[in-house]
Scaffold this active site. Structure first.
Site, short mmCIF file in Angstrom:
data_model
loop_
_atom_site.label_atom_id
_atom_site.label_comp_id
_atom_site.label_asym_id
_atom_site.label_seq_id
_atom_site.Cartn_x
_atom_site.Cartn_y
_atom_site.Cartn_z
N HIS A 1 115.43 -7.36 78.57
CA HIS A 1 114.65 -6.72 77.43
C HIS A 1 114.15 -5.33 77.86
O HIS A 1 113.11 -5.38 78.71
CB HIS A 1 113.45 -7.48 76.93
CG HIS A 1 112.53 -7.15 75.82
ND1 HIS A 1 111.25 -6.87 75.82
CD2 HIS A 1 113.04 -6.66 74.48
CE1 HIS A 1 110.89 -6.24 74.86
NE2 HIS A 1 111.81 -6.02 73.81
N HIS B 1 110.88 3.39 73.98
CA HIS B 1 110.59 2.29 73.06
C HIS B 1 109.42 2.99 71.81
O HIS B 1 109.65 2.84 70.64
CB HIS B 1 109.73 1.08 73.56
CG HIS B 1 109.31 0.24 72.63
ND1 HIS B 1 108.01 0.14 72.33
CD2 HIS B 1 109.78 -1.06 71.98
CE1 HIS B 1 108.12 -0.87 71.12
NE2 HIS B 1 109.01 -1.44 71.39
O1 G3P Z 1 115.29 -6.24 70.17
C1 G3P Z 1 114.39 -7.12 70.39
C2 G3P Z 1 113.00 -6.49 70.57
O2 G3P Z 1 113.13 -5.60 71.34
C3 G3P Z 1 112.22 -5.99 69.44
O3 G3P Z 1 111.03 -5.42 69.50
O4 G3P Z 1 109.28 -4.02 69.66
O5 G3P Z 1 110.40 -5.09 71.71
O6 G3P Z 1 111.79 -3.29 70.64
P1 G3P Z 1 110.68 -4.29 70.35
MG MG Z 2 113.38 -3.32 71.09
#
Ligand code: G3P
Ligand code: MG
Length: 234
Positions: free
Chosen positions: A6, A48
């Site tokens: 992630h 992000h």
């Molecule tokens: O793609 C899964 C996750 O990354 C979604 O939430 O806020 O971590 O981008 P975020």
């Molecule tokens: Mg994400």
């Protein structure tokens, strides 16, 4: 069950950086999830947050900065001194770092309903770099973007991001031509996974950072987890 890092292996290195990708490769993940946004001069970059303060030494909103301005920032030192000097990556640069054999989930971020054609630019870059293949998945919380991606290039695999327990997941997902649904782990039920499977749609869960949760989700039959710690599930 696939293990997807992630924002790269963001438990071990600053998120969405070359270091977090290299850390994921070292720790044996099956693929990566990264977030992309558009700069003031319409370049697709890997980042992000909407604002720069949390993960860089800059201030203000990313959309108000040019790529050249963003490239001056340090996006590693906030995490640890060891990562001083990490720079914002363009999507093109990222594609040069991630091997073609790894899954790559590109999450498109837009805010306040902005329409900035980022989806067209992402598709253009994937085409230019010959990366439209079965290892690429584009996802977004903005489901209008998911629709548009398929209109621009139907071969691209798309995933719907959701962070809710839907009343009727089969009915809602029938609005799209989906490869996958990416759901906040706490909202996934076995019933959801079974219904999606029936329609040949994969289920990925995020952000799953404990083996206990991964085991529950695995028992539901999900296809992958998106995690900050890709090595702890092996
Ligand atoms: O793609 C899964 C996750 O990354 C979604 O939430 O806020 O971590 O981008 P975020
Ligand atoms: Mg994400």
């Amino acid at each position: 069950m696939k293990i997807i890092a992630h924002r790269g292996a963001s438990g071990y290195a600053p998120e969405n950086t070359e270091a977090s990708i290299l850390e994921g490769l070292k720790r044996g993940c099956d693929g990566f999830e990264v977030d992309v946004q558009l700069t003031k001069d319409n370049k697709v970059v890997v980042f992000h947050d909407w604002s720069l303060g949390r993960t860089s030494n800059g201030n203000g909103f990313l959309k108000d900065q040019t790529l050249a301005e963003l490239k001056i920032l340090d996006i590693g030192i906030w995490f640890s001194k060891e990562f001083k000097g990490e720079k914002v990556l363009t999507l093109e640069e990222l594609l040069g770092i991630i091997p073609k054999e790894k899954l790559l989930n590109i999450e498109i971020k837009v805010r306040h309903g902005e329409v900035n054609q980022i989806e067209e630019k992402v598709v253009e870059i994937l085409e230019k770099k010959s990366r439209i293949n079965s290892n690429i998945i584009i996802s977004s919380f903005d489901h209008r973007i998911i629709k548009r991606i398929k209109e621009i290039k139907s071969e691209i695999q798309v995933g719907l991001l959701i962070t809710a327990g839907l009343l009727d997941i089969t009915n809602y997902t029938s609005n799209f031509d989906l490869y996958s649904v990416h759901c906040g782990g706490e909202f996934i039920s076995k019933k959801n996974v079974d219904e999606l499977k029936k329609n040949n749609i994969k289920t990925y869960a995020w952000t799953v950072n404990t083996v206990e949760e991964a085991k529950i989700l695995d028992s539901f039959g999900i296809d992958g987890i998106i995690t900050n710690y890709p090595d702890i599930f092996k």
